[in-house]
Scaffold this active site. Structure first.
Site, PDB file in Angstrom:
ATOM      1  CG  HIS A   3      -2.037   0.959   1.186  1.00 27.08           C
ATOM      2  ND1 HIS A   3      -2.818   1.178   0.064  1.00 27.08           N
ATOM      3  CD2 HIS A   3      -2.517   1.803   2.143  1.00 27.08           C
ATOM      4  CE1 HIS A   3      -3.717   2.101   0.326  1.00 27.08           C
ATOM      5  NE2 HIS A   3      -3.553   2.506   1.577  1.00 27.08           N
ATOM      6  CG  HIS A  42       4.431  -4.538   8.903  1.00 25.84           C
ATOM      7  ND1 HIS A  42       4.264  -4.424   7.544  1.00 25.84           N
ATOM      8  CD2 HIS A  42       3.324  -5.156   9.370  1.00 25.84           C
ATOM      9  CE1 HIS A  42       3.098  -4.939   7.204  1.00 25.84           C
ATOM     10  NE2 HIS A  42       2.509  -5.406   8.295  1.00 25.84           N
ATOM     11  CB  CYS A  55       1.689  -8.660  10.376  1.00 25.93           C
ATOM     12  SG  CYS A  55       0.314  -7.687   9.721  1.00 25.93           S
TER      13      CYS A  55
END
Length: 261
Positions: free
Chosen positions: A45, A62, A170
């Protein structure tokens, strides 16, 4: 030290593999040699211009795992040689109003996430082309090495393959949290998981852990439906009439958890 990272520069839409300079870890910080990182849609994104408030240039990533190489002063939770998963979301401070009200996901540290510098002092450890680099979600796992706060490191069993462990950071916590915390699935529930990507696969596992009686996993990709079946789900294709395997009628109502990615 010199290392490499995938950097997104301002007004660019592709990652650039750069040699960067990485400062030693300061007090409360940890140097991690990255072994594996997932590619989450949240990272992609960034390329589409998402998160307009996020500082660029930025090192993406991440959802990572690696090995601790060095620690700064005052670090006690990890030591060199530890295998760690770098945690998402941001580590709560434990002292702000939200944390004290048992709402760590609203921690005031979240206001700093767009800046992308170190939690401890708001300065950068990553540099390239004479500029300070921010790191996505305080981690920057699209790199061979990164420096993170001690609180972002979760020690894992060294026997656990890091290429699998990285997804816990995540997809794992998101899928499990969606089922156990948001949907509050209970034993005997019927659960529908739409999309069996990283998050959806973990949602299927969480629903099974919670004791759901029927777990319907919907995905048009045959491979992903196969994964869902191995994890305890009842795969359904996108309009292909896939078997439910449990004989329960379509349209039966239950508690729903959506886990597509």
């Amino acid at each position: 030290m010199r290392t490499r990272a995938a950097v997104l520069w301002p007004d660019r839409s592709q990652w650039s593999i750069e040699e960067i300079t990485l400062d030693p870890p300061a007090a409360g910080e940890v140097l991690v040699r990255m072994v594996a990182t997932g590619l989450c849609h949240s990272d992609h994104h960034l390329l589409d211009g998402g998160y307009p408030g996020a500082r660029r240039p930025v090192i993406g990533g991440h959802e990572g795992a690696g090995v601790v190489e060095a620690v700064g002063a005052g670090v006690h939770a990890v030591r060199p040689g530890d295998h760690v998963v770098l945690s998402v979301p941001l580590p709560p401070c434990g002292a702000c109003a939200a944390c004290l009200d048992a709402l760590p996901y609203l921690c005031e540290r979240g206001a700093l996430i767009g800046q992308g510098f170190q939690i401890s002092d708001g300065t950068a450890r990553h540099h390239a082309r004479g500029e300070d680099l921010s790191v996505f979600v305080f981690l920057g796992t699209f790199a061979e090495h990164t420096v993170v706060n001690e609180a972002s490191c979760v020690v894992v069993d060294p026997a656990l393959p890091l290429e699998a462990a990285c997804t816990i950071a995540c997809a794992g916590v998101t899928g499990w949290g969606a089922i156990l915390n948001t949907a509050e699935v209970r034993a005997g529930d019927t659960v529908v998981v739409v999309g069996v990507g990283g998050i959806g696969a973990n949602a299927v596992q969480a629903a099974r852990f919670a004791g759901a009686r029927s777990i319907v996993a919907v995905d048009p990709v045959p491979f992903k439906r196969g994964v869902a079946k191995r994890l305890g789900g009842k795969p359904r294709g996108g309009g292909d009439g896939g078997d439910r395997h449990d004989g329960r009628p379509d349209g039966e109502h239950g508690r729903h958890g959506h886990g597509g990615r």
